[in-house]
Design a protein around this motif. Sequence first.
Motif, short mmCIF file in Angstrom:
data_model
loop_
_atom_site.label_atom_id
_atom_site.label_comp_id
_atom_site.label_asym_id
_atom_site.label_seq_id
_atom_site.Cartn_x
_atom_site.Cartn_y
_atom_site.Cartn_z
N UNK A 287 0.81 -1.22 0.00
CA UNK A 287 0.00 0.00 0.00
C UNK A 287 0.85 1.27 0.00
N UNK A 288 1.95 1.24 -0.74
CA UNK A 288 2.83 2.40 -0.86
C UNK A 288 2.46 3.21 -2.10
N UNK A 289 2.64 4.51 -2.01
CA UNK A 289 2.43 5.37 -3.17
C UNK A 289 3.58 5.19 -4.15
N UNK A 290 3.25 5.21 -5.43
CA UNK A 290 4.24 5.13 -6.50
C UNK A 290 4.15 6.43 -7.27
N UNK A 291 5.21 7.23 -7.20
CA UNK A 291 5.22 8.55 -7.83
C UNK A 291 6.27 8.59 -8.93
N UNK A 292 5.89 8.15 -10.10
CA UNK A 292 6.82 8.08 -11.22
C UNK A 292 7.13 9.45 -11.82
N UNK A 293 6.55 10.49 -11.26
CA UNK A 293 6.83 11.84 -11.74
C UNK A 293 7.73 12.62 -10.78
N UNK A 294 8.31 11.92 -9.81
CA UNK A 294 9.16 12.56 -8.81
C UNK A 294 10.57 12.00 -8.90
N UNK A 295 11.52 12.89 -9.10
CA UNK A 295 12.93 12.49 -9.24
C UNK A 295 13.41 11.68 -8.04
N UNK A 296 13.12 12.15 -6.84
CA UNK A 296 13.60 11.45 -5.64
C UNK A 296 13.01 10.05 -5.55
N UNK A 297 11.76 9.88 -5.94
CA UNK A 297 11.16 8.54 -5.93
C UNK A 297 11.86 7.63 -6.94
N UNK A 298 12.07 8.15 -8.15
CA UNK A 298 12.71 7.34 -9.20
C UNK A 298 14.13 6.93 -8.80
N UNK A 299 14.87 7.85 -8.18
CA UNK A 299 16.23 7.52 -7.72
C UNK A 299 16.17 6.43 -6.65
N UNK A 300 15.28 6.58 -5.69
CA UNK A 300 15.13 5.58 -4.64
C UNK A 300 14.71 4.22 -5.18
N UNK A 301 13.80 4.23 -6.13
CA UNK A 301 13.35 2.99 -6.74
C UNK A 301 14.48 2.30 -7.47
N UNK A 302 15.21 3.03 -8.30
CA UNK A 302 16.32 2.44 -9.06
C UNK A 302 17.40 1.91 -8.12
N UNK A 303 17.69 2.66 -7.07
CA UNK A 303 18.69 2.21 -6.09
C UNK A 303 18.23 0.94 -5.40
N UNK A 304 16.96 0.89 -5.02
CA UNK A 304 16.44 -0.30 -4.34
C UNK A 304 16.45 -1.52 -5.26
N UNK A 305 16.13 -1.32 -6.52
CA UNK A 305 16.13 -2.43 -7.48
C UNK A 305 17.54 -2.94 -7.73
N UNK A 306 18.46 -2.02 -7.97
CA UNK A 306 19.83 -2.42 -8.36
C UNK A 306 20.76 -2.66 -7.19
N UNK A 307 20.43 -2.14 -6.02
CA UNK A 307 21.25 -2.36 -4.82
C UNK A 307 22.68 -1.86 -4.98
N UNK A 308 22.83 -0.76 -5.71
CA UNK A 308 24.15 -0.14 -5.87
C UNK A 308 23.97 1.34 -6.19
N UNK A 309 25.00 2.13 -5.91
CA UNK A 309 24.90 3.56 -6.23
C UNK A 309 24.69 3.77 -7.73
N UNK A 310 23.97 4.82 -8.06
CA UNK A 310 23.65 5.12 -9.46
C UNK A 310 24.70 6.06 -10.03
N UNK A 311 25.06 5.84 -11.29
CA UNK A 311 26.05 6.71 -11.93
C UNK A 311 25.39 7.98 -12.46
N UNK A 312 26.22 8.91 -12.89
CA UNK A 312 25.74 10.22 -13.34
C UNK A 312 24.79 10.11 -14.53
N UNK A 313 25.07 9.20 -15.45
CA UNK A 313 24.21 9.03 -16.62
C UNK A 313 22.81 8.58 -16.20
#
Length: 69
Positions: free
Chosen positions: A28-54
């Motif tokens: 029951x979590x909100x999914x905000x695909x229009x928010x940069x911070x949400x997308x960064x958190x989601x990608x980090x959680x999926x990949x389990x590693x720091x994200x590069x600049x690209x």
Amino acid sequence: MINNLEKGCSILSKEEIMEYISSAALRSQNVKLDTYSFLVGMAYEIKKRPLDAQTLEELSSIANKNSIS
């Protein structure tokens, strides 16, 4: 919005995105695909590693596109 994420982010597959969204819905979590911070958190959680600049740049562009939609 999901299509923008799938096509715009080179490190995430459609399956990974859908699995994350499905899990968020079950918790029951909100999914905000229009928010940069949400997308960064989601990608980090999926990949389990720091994200590069690209990837961060891609996510910023996706958030902007999704906020206009």
